[in-house]
Write an enzyme that holds these catalytic residues in place. Structure first.
Site, PDB file in Angstrom:
ATOM      1  N   CYS A 309       0.820  -1.216   0.000  1.00 37.17           N
ATOM      2  CA  CYS A 309       0.000   0.000   0.000  1.00 37.17           C
ATOM      3  C   CYS A 309       0.845   1.253   0.000  1.00 37.17           C
ATOM      4  O   CYS A 309       1.843   1.335   0.708  1.00 37.17           O
ATOM      5  CB  CYS A 309      -0.844   0.072   1.262  1.00 37.17           C
ATOM      6  SG  CYS A 309      -1.916  -1.315   1.460  1.00 37.17           S
ATOM      7  N   ARG A 405     -12.274   0.495  -6.054  1.00 36.13           N
ATOM      8  CA  ARG A 405     -11.917   0.412  -4.637  1.00 36.13           C
ATOM      9  C   ARG A 405     -11.376   1.759  -4.142  1.00 36.13           C
ATOM     10  O   ARG A 405     -11.473   2.091  -2.978  1.00 36.13           O
ATOM     11  CB  ARG A 405     -10.862  -0.682  -4.473  1.00 36.13           C
ATOM     12  CG  ARG A 405     -10.388  -0.874  -3.068  1.00 36.13           C
ATOM     13  CD  ARG A 405      -9.523  -2.112  -2.941  1.00 36.13           C
ATOM     14  NE  ARG A 405      -9.537  -2.585  -1.583  1.00 36.13           N
ATOM     15  CZ  ARG A 405      -8.676  -2.192  -0.651  1.00 36.13           C
ATOM     16  NH1 ARG A 405      -7.734  -1.346  -0.951  1.00 36.13           N
ATOM     17  NH2 ARG A 405      -8.775  -2.645   0.580  1.00 36.13           N
ATOM     18  N   GLY A 478      14.459  -8.216  17.181  1.00 32.74           N
ATOM     19  CA  GLY A 478      14.610  -8.984  15.939  1.00 32.74           C
ATOM     20  C   GLY A 478      15.923  -9.738  15.963  1.00 32.74           C
ATOM     21  O   GLY A 478      16.680  -9.662  16.935  1.00 32.74           O
TER      22      GLY A 478
HETATM   23  P1  XMP Z   1      -0.736  -7.253   3.368  1.00 33.37           P
HETATM   24  O1  XMP Z   1       0.117  -6.458   4.290  1.00 33.37           O
HETATM   25  O2  XMP Z   1      -1.301  -8.476   4.015  1.00 33.37           O
HETATM   26  O3  XMP Z   1      -1.976  -6.293   3.031  1.00 33.37           O
HETATM   27  O4  XMP Z   1      -0.047  -7.558   2.083  1.00 33.37           O
HETATM   28  C1  XMP Z   1      -3.083  -6.721   2.297  1.00 33.37           C
HETATM   29  C2  XMP Z   1      -4.147  -5.641   2.311  1.00 33.37           C
HETATM   30  O5  XMP Z   1      -3.682  -4.453   1.679  1.00 33.37           O
HETATM   31  C3  XMP Z   1      -4.798  -3.718   1.148  1.00 33.37           C
HETATM   32  N1  XMP Z   1      -4.486  -3.408  -0.234  1.00 33.37           N
HETATM   33  C4  XMP Z   1      -4.065  -2.200  -0.658  1.00 33.37           C
HETATM   34  N2  XMP Z   1      -3.918  -1.026   0.001  1.00 33.37           N
HETATM   35  N3  XMP Z   1      -3.132  -0.020  -1.982  1.00 33.37           N
HETATM   36  C5  XMP Z   1      -3.462   0.077  -0.676  1.00 33.37           C
HETATM   37  O6  XMP Z   1      -3.329   1.163  -0.091  1.00 33.37           O
HETATM   38  C6  XMP Z   1      -3.256  -1.159  -2.711  1.00 33.37           C
HETATM   39  O7  XMP Z   1      -2.934  -1.203  -3.898  1.00 33.37           O
HETATM   40  C7  XMP Z   1      -3.765  -2.296  -2.020  1.00 33.37           C
HETATM   41  N4  XMP Z   1      -4.057  -3.556  -2.414  1.00 33.37           N
HETATM   42  C8  XMP Z   1      -4.495  -4.205  -1.300  1.00 33.37           C
HETATM   43  C9  XMP Z   1      -6.009  -4.610   1.295  1.00 33.37           C
HETATM   44  O8  XMP Z   1      -6.737  -4.121   2.388  1.00 33.37           O
HETATM   45  C10 XMP Z   1      -5.408  -5.987   1.543  1.00 33.37           C
HETATM   46  O9  XMP Z   1      -6.272  -6.845   2.230  1.00 33.37           O
END
Ligand code: XMP
Length: 490
Positions: A309, A405, A478
């Site tokens: 993100c 989204r 860590g």
């Molecule tokens: P992790 O940390 O598990 O996070 O890889 C997965 C979650 O990230 C969100 N998500 C996004 N958030 N830009 C964002 O700001 C993106 O492009 C994006 N794609 C996914 C989403 O909530 C997911 O479950």
């Protein structure tokens, strides 16, 4: 000694999971006695508190079947045509087995090349080439070496007796063993050709540790959730997903506190009251209040905490995930609305923190994206076996439609809120989720919490204490000071 959460999270800082650390409690039970049963949403019970993200590099049929078989759940992404998303939901719900092979189906008249096997050792052959027409044989890739390709009817093998789609793992294993088969078609009671099961898959999965009760819905089938957006045409998507048997619907938005989402919640609750509706994403109590008042059965918490993100950097909004989960859960749990802590999970310790701070489940993208069950093929990058993992707000994903989204649907200029990357091969979720859950149980044992409820009670009673870790404390916590070390397996 230390701080109760209510005081620590009132200090004006936004804390991530790594910022905080719990004090150990008193242990009077073995780690195996820790009960991780929980709820995804008001009416959906899970025995494993994990959810796969609605992302097109994470959750399709194989992930949904595997997660449900582990007692967890997956949310099938909506970055595809509604009928394809619905067919993914159907594929996962059409079996009781933890794996999906998705072998190709050829028509009797076709002459497939080796490429048409798409890396599979086998393919099914039906009269017309679709799952509903008569099964006539099995094509073996090794037999298809003829070039130019010849009609499959010239070399296909007779279809062995079919296994029933109602078989669970042990029944399927016994069927193949009793019949002396290396493979068998999986066929539904209505005669639909579902998949092909192999003795190799059975052998592979038998070596993995066992975990919990599978997640089954009132329909007796695997629990599968699916996501939708908030556009007008998502109402049609919603209808198709409900028809496909989706047990829960997640309204996928990076900022859920909008008039679009409130309208969709009211519409969905009115049209399909039997389906649990999960709203989000939210990170504040005010946002949560709005969505709960509109009737959601679950809340997804997180903004900008995901590994891919860039929302916090691009839009300057969001919240540290530990603070967001604690704050929203402190309100939502009182309203009987379970919280999904979404994003930012890299280790089992992050899962312990999320669940203890009030979440009922954790939602994971990167943690699962390198698995055998995630969509896509493995590639090699700098000598490492990796799978692609991309944010749904990355430009690449948005060209397929996920811009809704990020409410970018009416804008001509698309601004990325995520990146495209790759994650390391982790093997099967059927193997590493049980190990991860054992680590989570040990964390709960250290806290003196024998269940999620007891962790939430300790937090609320202020018996559970925590502190902020300085940068140096995080380094100390860590791996450090070694010239080399064996990489952590998960
Ligand atoms: P992790 O940390 O598990 O996070 O890889 C997965 C979650 O990230 C969100 N998500 C996004 N958030 N830009 C964002 O700001 C993106 O492009 C994006 N794609 C996914 C989403 O909530 C997911 O479950």
């Amino acid at each position: 000694d230390g701080f109760p959460a209510s005081r620590l999270f009132r200090k004006g800082f936004s804390y991530t999971y790594d910022d905080v650390i719990f004090h150990p409690g008193f242990i009077d039970f073995p780690a195996d006695a820790v009960d991780l049963t929980t709820r995804l949403s008001r009416r959906i019970h899970l025995s494993t508190p994990c959810v796969a993200s609605p992302m097109d590099t994470v959750s399709e049929a194989a992930m949904a079947a595997a997660m449900a078989s582990l007692g967890a759940a997956a949310v099938v992404h909506c970055n595809t045509e509604p009928h394809i998303q619905a067919s993914i939901v159907r594929a996962a719900k059409s079996r009781r087995l933890p794996f999906v092979s998705s072998v190709p189906i050829f028509s009797l008249a076709s002459a497939p090349s080796l490429n048409d096997f798409a890396g599979h050792d086998y393919a099914l052959v039906t009269e017309a080439g679709d799952a509903l027409s008569k099964l006539v044989g099995v094509a073996v890739a090794a037999d298809a070496v003829a070039n130019p390709p010849v009609p499959v009817s010239e070399y296909m093998r007779p279809a062995p007796r079919s296994a029933s789609a109602t078989f669970d793992f042990e029944q399927a294993a016994a069927f193949l063993a009793d019949e002396g088969l290396d493979y068998a078609p999986l066929v539904s009671e209505e005669g639909e050709v579902i998949d092909l099961i192999t003795a190799k898959d059975i052998e592979r999965i038998r070596s993995y540790p066992k975990l919990g009760k599978p997640s089954l819905g009132a329909d007796g089938k695997f629990v599968v959730a699916a996501s939708i957006g908030t556009r007008e045409d998502d109402k049609r998507r919603l209808e198709q997903l409900v028809q496909a048997g989706a047990n829960a619907i997640v309204i996928d938005s990076s900022q859920g506190n909008s008039t679009y989402q409130l309208d969709m919640i009211k519409y969905a609750k009115n049209m399909y009251p039997e389906v649990d509706l999960i709203g989000g994403n939210v990170v504040t109590i005010a946002q949560a209040q709005n969505l709960i008042a509109a009737g959601v059965d679950g809340l997804r918490v997180g903004m900008g905490s995901g590994s891919i993100c860039t929302t916090q950097e691009v839009c300057a909004v969001g919240r540290g995930q530990a603070t967001a989960v604690y704050k929203v859960a402190s309100y939502a749990n009182d309203q009987n609305v379970p919280v999904i802590a979404d994003g930012g999970i890299s280790y089992s310790g992050h899962i312990v923190k999320a669940l203890t701070l009030g979440a009922s489940t954790v939602m994971m993208g990167s943690f699962l994206a390198g698995s055998h069950e995630a969509p896509g093929a493995y590639e090699y990058k700098d000598g490492h076996r990796v799978k692609k993992y991309r944010g749904m707000g990355s430009l690449e994903a948005m060209t397929k439609g996920s811009d809704a989204r990020y409410l970018g649907d009416t804008l001509k200029l698309k601004v990325a809120q995520g990146v495209v990357g790759a994650v390391a091969d982790k093997g099967s979720v059927l193997r590493f989720i049980p190990y991860t859950m054992q680590a989570v149980k040990q964390g709960f044992q250290d806290l003196g919490a024998s269940s999620l409820q007891s962790a939430h009670d300790l937090l609320r009673a202020e018996t559970l204490r925590l502190e902020v870790r300085t940068g140096a404390a995080q380094v100390e916590g860590g791996i450090h000071g070694l010239v080399s070390y064996e990489k952590k397996p998960f």
